[in-house]
Design a protein around this motif. Sequence first.
Motif, PDB file in Angstrom:
ATOM      1  N   PRO A   1      -7.029 -11.681   9.292  1.00 28.01           N
ATOM      2  CA  PRO A   1      -6.204 -12.686   8.614  1.00 28.01           C
ATOM      3  C   PRO A   1      -5.745 -12.261   7.220  1.00 28.01           C
ATOM      4  O   PRO A   1      -4.625 -12.596   6.809  1.00 28.01           O
ATOM      5  CB  PRO A   1      -7.137 -13.907   8.539  1.00 28.01           C
ATOM      6  N   ILE A   2      -6.562 -11.516   6.503  1.00 26.61           N
ATOM      7  CA  ILE A   2      -6.166 -11.059   5.175  1.00 26.61           C
ATOM      8  C   ILE A   2      -5.011 -10.076   5.277  1.00 26.61           C
ATOM      9  O   ILE A   2      -4.039 -10.135   4.509  1.00 26.61           O
ATOM     10  CB  ILE A   2      -7.364 -10.422   4.447  1.00 26.61           C
ATOM     11  N   ALA A   3      -5.083  -9.166   6.244  1.00 25.96           N
ATOM     12  CA  ALA A   3      -3.990  -8.203   6.436  1.00 25.96           C
ATOM     13  C   ALA A   3      -2.705  -8.921   6.836  1.00 25.96           C
ATOM     14  O   ALA A   3      -1.616  -8.562   6.363  1.00 25.96           O
ATOM     15  CB  ALA A   3      -4.383  -7.184   7.501  1.00 25.96           C
ATOM     16  N   LEU A   4      -2.794  -9.940   7.692  1.00 19.30           N
ATOM     17  CA  LEU A   4      -1.613 -10.671   8.114  1.00 19.30           C
ATOM     18  C   LEU A   4      -0.991 -11.435   6.952  1.00 19.30           C
ATOM     19  O   LEU A   4       0.235 -11.524   6.838  1.00 19.30           O
ATOM     20  CB  LEU A   4      -1.973 -11.638   9.246  1.00 19.30           C
ATOM     21  N   ALA A   5      -1.832 -12.018   6.089  1.00 23.48           N
ATOM     22  CA  ALA A   5      -1.309 -12.741   4.931  1.00 23.48           C
ATOM     23  C   ALA A   5      -0.704 -11.795   3.911  1.00 23.48           C
ATOM     24  O   ALA A   5       0.278 -12.125   3.242  1.00 23.48           O
ATOM     25  CB  ALA A   5      -2.429 -13.566   4.294  1.00 23.48           C
ATOM     26  N   MET A   6      -1.267 -10.597   3.770  1.00 23.22           N
ATOM     27  CA  MET A   6      -0.773  -9.632   2.787  1.00 23.22           C
ATOM     28  C   MET A   6       0.567  -9.033   3.195  1.00 23.22           C
ATOM     29  O   MET A   6       1.420  -8.771   2.333  1.00 23.22           O
ATOM     30  CB  MET A   6      -1.802  -8.499   2.623  1.00 23.22           C
ATOM     31  N   PHE A   7       0.777  -8.830   4.489  1.00 25.68           N
ATOM     32  CA  PHE A   7       1.911  -8.047   4.980  1.00 25.68           C
ATOM     33  C   PHE A   7       3.256  -8.464   4.379  1.00 25.68           C
ATOM     34  O   PHE A   7       3.969  -7.633   3.799  1.00 25.68           O
ATOM     35  CB  PHE A   7       1.952  -8.116   6.510  1.00 25.68           C
ATOM     36  N   PRO A   8       3.676  -9.730   4.505  1.00 26.10           N
ATOM     37  CA  PRO A   8       4.996 -10.068   3.969  1.00 26.10           C
ATOM     38  C   PRO A   8       5.073 -10.043   2.450  1.00 26.10           C
ATOM     39  O   PRO A   8       6.160  -9.935   1.877  1.00 26.10           O
ATOM     40  CB  PRO A   8       5.240 -11.480   4.511  1.00 26.10           C
ATOM     41  N   LYS A   9       3.925 -10.124   1.785  1.00 27.20           N
ATOM     42  CA  LYS A   9       3.916 -10.133   0.325  1.00 27.20           C
ATOM     43  C   LYS A   9       4.164  -8.747  -0.264  1.00 27.20           C
ATOM     44  O   LYS A   9       4.568  -8.620  -1.423  1.00 27.20           O
ATOM     45  CB  LYS A   9       2.573 -10.682  -0.189  1.00 27.20           C
ATOM     46  N   VAL A  10       3.912  -7.696   0.526  1.00 27.37           N
ATOM     47  CA  VAL A  10       4.090  -6.328   0.018  1.00 27.37           C
ATOM     48  C   VAL A  10       5.211  -5.601   0.756  1.00 27.37           C
ATOM     49  O   VAL A  10       5.435  -4.408   0.515  1.00 27.37           O
ATOM     50  CB  VAL A  10       2.777  -5.517   0.143  1.00 27.37           C
ATOM     51  N   ALA A  11       5.914  -6.302   1.665  1.00 21.93           N
ATOM     52  CA  ALA A  11       6.981  -5.656   2.421  1.00 21.93           C
ATOM     53  C   ALA A  11       8.078  -5.151   1.485  1.00 21.93           C
ATOM     54  O   ALA A  11       8.477  -5.841   0.545  1.00 21.93           O
ATOM     55  CB  ALA A  11       7.572  -6.630   3.440  1.00 21.93           C
ATOM     56  N   SER A  12       8.534  -3.936   1.723  1.00 22.90           N
ATOM     57  CA  SER A  12       9.626  -3.363   0.935  1.00 22.90           C
ATOM     58  C   SER A  12      10.356  -2.342   1.781  1.00 22.90           C
ATOM     59  O   SER A  12       9.893  -1.954   2.856  1.00 22.90           O
ATOM     60  CB  SER A  12       9.092  -2.706  -0.347  1.00 22.90           C
ATOM     61  N   ALA A  13      11.496  -1.898   1.275  1.00 27.69           N
ATOM     62  CA  ALA A  13      12.283  -0.886   1.976  1.00 27.69           C
ATOM     63  C   ALA A  13      11.953   0.501   1.464  1.00 27.69           C
ATOM     64  O   ALA A  13      12.765   1.416   1.570  1.00 27.69           O
ATOM     65  CB  ALA A  13      13.771  -1.175   1.811  1.00 27.69           C
ATOM     66  N   GLY A  14      10.779   0.690   0.898  1.00 22.82           N
ATOM     67  CA  GLY A  14      10.359   2.010   0.442  1.00 22.82           C
ATOM     68  C   GLY A  14       9.928   2.062  -1.002  1.00 22.82           C
ATOM     69  O   GLY A  14       9.628   3.143  -1.515  1.00 22.82           O
ATOM     70  N   THR A  15       9.866   0.908  -1.684  1.00 23.21           N
ATOM     71  CA  THR A  15       9.457   0.888  -3.087  1.00 23.21           C
ATOM     72  C   THR A  15       8.105   0.207  -3.227  1.00 23.21           C
ATOM     73  O   THR A  15       7.721  -0.627  -2.411  1.00 23.21           O
ATOM     74  CB  THR A  15      10.485   0.140  -3.947  1.00 23.21           C
ATOM     75  N   THR A  16       7.395   0.569  -4.275  1.00 24.09           N
ATOM     76  CA  THR A  16       6.110  -0.045  -4.584  1.00 24.09           C
ATOM     77  C   THR A  16       6.135  -0.503  -6.033  1.00 24.09           C
ATOM     78  O   THR A  16       6.280   0.317  -6.944  1.00 24.09           O
ATOM     79  CB  THR A  16       4.942   0.941  -4.388  1.00 24.09           C
ATOM     80  N   ASP A  17       6.008  -1.807  -6.251  1.00 27.93           N
ATOM     81  CA  ASP A  17       6.047  -2.322  -7.623  1.00 27.93           C
ATOM     82  C   ASP A  17       4.666  -2.827  -8.021  1.00 27.93           C
ATOM     83  O   ASP A  17       3.750  -2.888  -7.189  1.00 27.93           O
ATOM     84  CB  ASP A  17       7.112  -3.421  -7.758  1.00 27.93           C
ATOM     85  N   PRO A  18       4.465  -3.193  -9.289  1.00 27.34           N
ATOM     86  CA  PRO A  18       3.141  -3.651  -9.742  1.00 27.34           C
ATOM     87  C   PRO A  18       2.611  -4.845  -8.948  1.00 27.34           C
ATOM     88  O   PRO A  18       1.399  -4.965  -8.739  1.00 27.34           O
ATOM     89  CB  PRO A  18       3.389  -4.018 -11.206  1.00 27.34           C
ATOM     90  N   HIS A  19       3.522  -5.724  -8.514  1.00 27.50           N
ATOM     91  CA  HIS A  19       3.073  -6.870  -7.721  1.00 27.50           C
ATOM     92  C   HIS A  19       2.438  -6.411  -6.406  1.00 27.50           C
ATOM     93  O   HIS A  19       1.417  -6.962  -5.971  1.00 27.50           O
ATOM     94  CB  HIS A  19       4.252  -7.799  -7.431  1.00 27.50           C
ATOM     95  N   ASN A  20       3.036  -5.406  -5.769  1.00 30.92           N
ATOM     96  CA  ASN A  20       2.472  -4.866  -4.527  1.00 30.92           C
ATOM     97  C   ASN A  20       1.063  -4.341  -4.747  1.00 30.92           C
ATOM     98  O   ASN A  20       0.161  -4.577  -3.933  1.00 30.92           O
ATOM     99  CB  ASN A  20       3.354  -3.748  -3.982  1.00 30.92           C
ATOM    100  N   TRP A  21       0.883  -3.616  -5.841  1.00 33.20           N
ATOM    101  CA  TRP A  21      -0.434  -3.068  -6.146  1.00 33.20           C
ATOM    102  C   TRP A  21      -1.452  -4.183  -6.382  1.00 33.20           C
ATOM    103  O   TRP A  21      -2.590  -4.115  -5.908  1.00 33.20           O
ATOM    104  CB  TRP A  21      -0.366  -2.154  -7.374  1.00 33.20           C
TER     105      TRP A  21
END
Length: 425
Positions: free
Chosen positions: A271-291
């Motif tokens: 469930p944690i992975a499922l909840a995290m998935f859309p919150k970190v979705a990107s087209a190839g970038t990683t921002d501080p929020h993702n981290w």
Amino acid sequence: MRTHRDGLLQHSLILMAATQVGNVANLLFHVVMGRQLDPPEYGVLSAMLGIILIIATPMDALRVAMAHYTALLVQGGKIQAVPHLMRRWSRNLAIPTLLALVAGILLSGRIAGFFHLDDVAPVVLMCFILAGGLLMPILIGALQGLQSFLWMSASQHIWGVVRLIAGALFVMVIAATAEWGLVGQMLGVWASVVVGVWGLRWNIRGPRSVEERVTGVTRYFIRSLLILAGFAVLMNADVVMVKHFFPDAHEAGLFARAATIGRTMVFLTMPIALAMFPKVASAGTTDPHNWKTLVSAIVYVGVILVAAAGLCAFFAWVPLLILYNDRAPTPEMIRLVRWVVCAMAPMGLTYLLTNFQIAQRRFKPAYVLLACAAGYVAGVTFFHETVWQVVLVLGIVSTLSAVVLIAGLPWRQTGGSTSIVSDQP
């Protein structure tokens, strides 16, 4: 609709609670069917459900693809394009689904003969269940991408509740046969589809936009399918290989019990992975929020794994009693449960990191799961004098998969394409 980018803990708890409802419904369904059906009928039901699970499990990659692209559309302010994406993929699947349904019905006699069935009705019902089941990951994935976790949970688990109620009524009132248990499952699948459609309508309101073509979904789906297939081998191949390499049915059965308990290490963290998935979705970038979101998810998963593994280490007899009514487990069985739990525990972290990498279109680090799966099968093939060697190989590849995925994280902030939508219809 308001877009939630935070609330990881709250959303994880929602999914955890809903998952337990689904788990209880599934358990009670088998309790009812096991008591109402005679052994031959229950065997037919189990065989059909097994085929459905084997075919449906890899299709989770379709849910992943829909969740990823829905999340990116929402982030780009193009939420009205989500229904177009759902309809497009529903149309894409319609023809192969119809062909598979017709082929299954035409071949139902041969399939029934393979399973030594006197009636083709269970096979035909299985085909209709599979046809409806292909729509479920599309809808559930879209709701996940919208971060509408209440609607997602309802669509994802309502089928189990409906299956339990309808199936129980049918076998108790009409006839205690496998066919009526499968009819209950079919109604549950279509109930899930209806709830999913309602959920999308509830979350996406307003005038329809001009259809926009989302690009790259098929390629993303295929890549996700390969990666999740590797994970499926790591998570589920242990009992199959033990059953193959150890002819002693009793020994294989005891290992199966320990393996089932060990897999809860992964189920608890899903469930944690499922909840995290859309919150970190990107087209190839990683921002501080993702981290920040990833670190929070790792902490939550770590706490759960340490607590669950610790409880199993000190109280291994408890799950044996609850699941199998084993009131006096042998010291050898207690030891086996402890070590299988420890060997499987890193897979909880592996699943989380795999979801992070896929959500960010970072497939290369996740392809390590295919290598780990191959190494797992090869290791057990060469080292299987005792079940303890199987546990050792599992522990090595499980830990290695987590370590390599950690090493493959984007430790430097990355850039990349952010466009997934074509301006042409």
